[in-house]
Design a protein around this motif. Structure first.
Motif, PDB file in Angstrom:
ATOM      1  N   PRO A 140      -0.745   4.378   0.045  1.00  0.00           N
ATOM      2  CA  PRO A 140      -1.506   3.293  -0.601  1.00  0.00           C
ATOM      3  C   PRO A 140      -2.810   3.754  -1.236  1.00  0.00           C
ATOM      4  O   PRO A 140      -3.215   3.246  -2.287  1.00  0.00           O
ATOM      5  CB  PRO A 140      -1.775   2.328   0.561  1.00  0.00           C
ATOM      6  N   ASN A 188      -2.091   5.048  -4.796  1.00  0.00           N
ATOM      7  CA  ASN A 188      -1.254   4.252  -5.692  1.00  0.00           C
ATOM      8  C   ASN A 188      -2.137   3.217  -6.396  1.00  0.00           C
ATOM      9  O   ASN A 188      -2.639   2.289  -5.757  1.00  0.00           O
ATOM     10  CB  ASN A 188      -0.142   3.556  -4.896  1.00  0.00           C
ATOM     11  N   GLU A 192      -1.519   0.719  -8.288  1.00  0.00           N
ATOM     12  CA  GLU A 192      -1.053  -0.663  -8.183  1.00  0.00           C
ATOM     13  C   GLU A 192      -1.432  -1.265  -6.831  1.00  0.00           C
ATOM     14  O   GLU A 192      -1.870  -2.419  -6.749  1.00  0.00           O
ATOM     15  CB  GLU A 192       0.463  -0.740  -8.372  1.00  0.00           C
ATOM     16  N   ILE A 193      -1.273  -0.487  -5.768  1.00  0.00           N
ATOM     17  CA  ILE A 193      -1.625  -0.985  -4.431  1.00  0.00           C
ATOM     18  C   ILE A 193      -3.138  -1.169  -4.323  1.00  0.00           C
ATOM     19  O   ILE A 193      -3.616  -2.158  -3.755  1.00  0.00           O
ATOM     20  CB  ILE A 193      -1.102  -0.037  -3.337  1.00  0.00           C
ATOM     21  N   LEU A 243       5.758  -5.113 -10.498  1.00  0.00           N
ATOM     22  CA  LEU A 243       5.237  -3.980  -9.739  1.00  0.00           C
ATOM     23  C   LEU A 243       6.272  -2.861  -9.622  1.00  0.00           C
ATOM     24  O   LEU A 243       7.474  -3.100  -9.639  1.00  0.00           O
ATOM     25  CB  LEU A 243       4.853  -4.425  -8.327  1.00  0.00           C
ATOM     26  N   ALA A 266       4.653  -0.364  -4.602  1.00  0.00           N
ATOM     27  CA  ALA A 266       3.666  -1.443  -4.526  1.00  0.00           C
ATOM     28  C   ALA A 266       4.313  -2.751  -4.087  1.00  0.00           C
ATOM     29  O   ALA A 266       3.715  -3.535  -3.338  1.00  0.00           O
ATOM     30  CB  ALA A 266       2.973  -1.619  -5.875  1.00  0.00           C
ATOM     31  N   TRP A 323       4.859  -2.623  -0.394  1.00  0.00           N
ATOM     32  CA  TRP A 323       3.571  -2.848   0.282  1.00  0.00           C
ATOM     33  C   TRP A 323       3.233  -4.334   0.295  1.00  0.00           C
ATOM     34  O   TRP A 323       2.810  -4.871   1.323  1.00  0.00           O
ATOM     35  CB  TRP A 323       2.467  -2.069  -0.440  1.00  0.00           C
TER      36      TRP A 323
END
Length: 370
Positions: A186, A189, A191-192, A268, A272, A275
């Motif tokens: 995470p 990333n 997006e996360i 996404l 992501a 997550w």
């Protein structure tokens, strides 16, 4: 053995990635990947997730294109691919137009077809449309049927498919989910990291997805009204990653784009999305993959459909069919918020779709073919 994988959409890429990666480890199997580009934007991110680079890339999509035009383009372009690549067999997945075209083009050239995720049925040609008929047609063509569950196998047997041509494997999406969880980072990333700026841990997160053709129009209008009412509860947060299809996203943006408590975000990448699923209190969706993945994350799913080809999750109690009427959606959410026992009952069940070893079973079978 040269194996050609035909992939057109993100779900196909996610579900076939574990099989392709397993093939790459198996001596004697050469895996070729053909990306048809049916959902190019989403597909590219899925390939990137698994560090896969397609060997062949087609360009079949154009704005406003109908299903018949798409299928004809797929057939003509895949025919050239088959002529040039000369694979020993072709692997298709699921029920998309790319899946059907890959199977039919291979059949016309007398190339064996192996169907991953075979035997799913609603037995209603209009739901899901056109996927139900696509997968039934592929079952008439395929030489080998990789059925995720025993129930899927029984459906194929009832249609006259020989027991010798069916292999029960589990669903490869569970392999993908486990692999994704194992390698998730995470902190690196983007997006996360962006989602972490939106997500409010003190609120119950309702994760929403929707894309089915049969829900376009009246179904999505009902969903919009339901989400508006649910968003008035200050203890809830709604996050809705929008599908790229303009017929899905534009009504949502127009109706909900300025609604407090509802966050409409772009589609996404898989990591992501996994997550975000892990942070959800519950998931409202019409997706097939979500029905399969959510039980492994102990998340209940309220399914925006009248029927499903994934009956195992309904029987296990991890997914509840609620349709698309506003009252049913609102009631389903409120019941799980207010009734802790009902919520626990939906979340403490084993996943009926497999153990994460489906890809190995499929590739072991491929390696055994002479």
């Amino acid at each position: 053995m040269k194996v050609l994988f035909v992939i057109g959409t993100r779900p196909e890429a996610i579900k076939l990635a574990p099989v392709i990666l397993e093939c790459q480890k198996k001596k004697g199997i050469q895996a070729l990947v053909c990306s048809t580009g049916q959902h190019k934007e989403l597909l590219d991110s899925a390939f990137e997730q698994w560090s896969l680079i397609p060997d062949i890339e087609l360009d079949v999509m154009q704005a406003g294109q109908g299903l018949n035009e798409l299928l004809s383009k797929l057939l003509s372009q895949l025919d050239i691919v088959l002529s040039d690549a000369k694979p020993d067999c072709v692997v298709v997945q699921g029920d998309t137009s790319s899946c059907l075209a890959g199977a039919l083009a291979s059949f016309q050239r007398k190339i064996p077809v192996y169907h991953v995720e075979a035997g799913l049925r609603t037995n209603d040609k209009s739901a899901p449309f056109p996927e139900e008929l696509n997968r039934q047609l592929v079952s008439r063509i395929a030489h080998v049927h990789f059925a995720p569950t025993e129930k899927n196998k029984q459906a194929l047997l009832r249609e006259g498919i020989s027991d010798n041509d069916i292999v029960v494997t589990g669903n490869t999406v569970i392999d993908a989910l486990m692999m994704c969880q194992k390698k998730m980072t995470p902190e690196s990333n983007p997006e996360i990291l962006k989602l972490q700026g939106i997500y409010e841990p003190k609120k119950k997160l309702l994760l929403v997805t929707g894309h089915r053709r049969e829900n376009m129009g009246a179904g999505f209008l009902e969903l919009i009204d339901a989400l508006r009412e649910l968003a008035s509860n200050p203890s809830l947060q709604i996050i809705y990653p929008l599908h790229l299809n303009p017929a899905v996203r534009e009504p949502m943006i127009q109706a909900l784009g300025k609604t407090d408590g509802i966050f409409l975000i772009e589609a996404l990448g898989y990591e992501a999305f996994v997550w975000l699923m892990s942070k959800a209190f519950l998931i409202i969706s019409d997706s097939g993959g979500v029905q399969e993945e959510a039980p492994s994350l102990n998340k209940p799913v309220l399914l925006l459909r009248e029927q499903t080809e994934r009956e195992e999750a309904i029987e296990a109690g991890t997914v509840k069919l609620i349709g698309t009427f506003k009252e049913a959606i609102v009631h389903g959410v409120r019941e799980l918020i207010e009734d802790e026992d009902a919520y626990i009952e939906m979340t403490q069940k084993p996943n009926p779709y497999g153990d994460g070893m489906a890809a190995k079973r499929i590739v072991d079978f491929l390696a055994s073919v002479e």
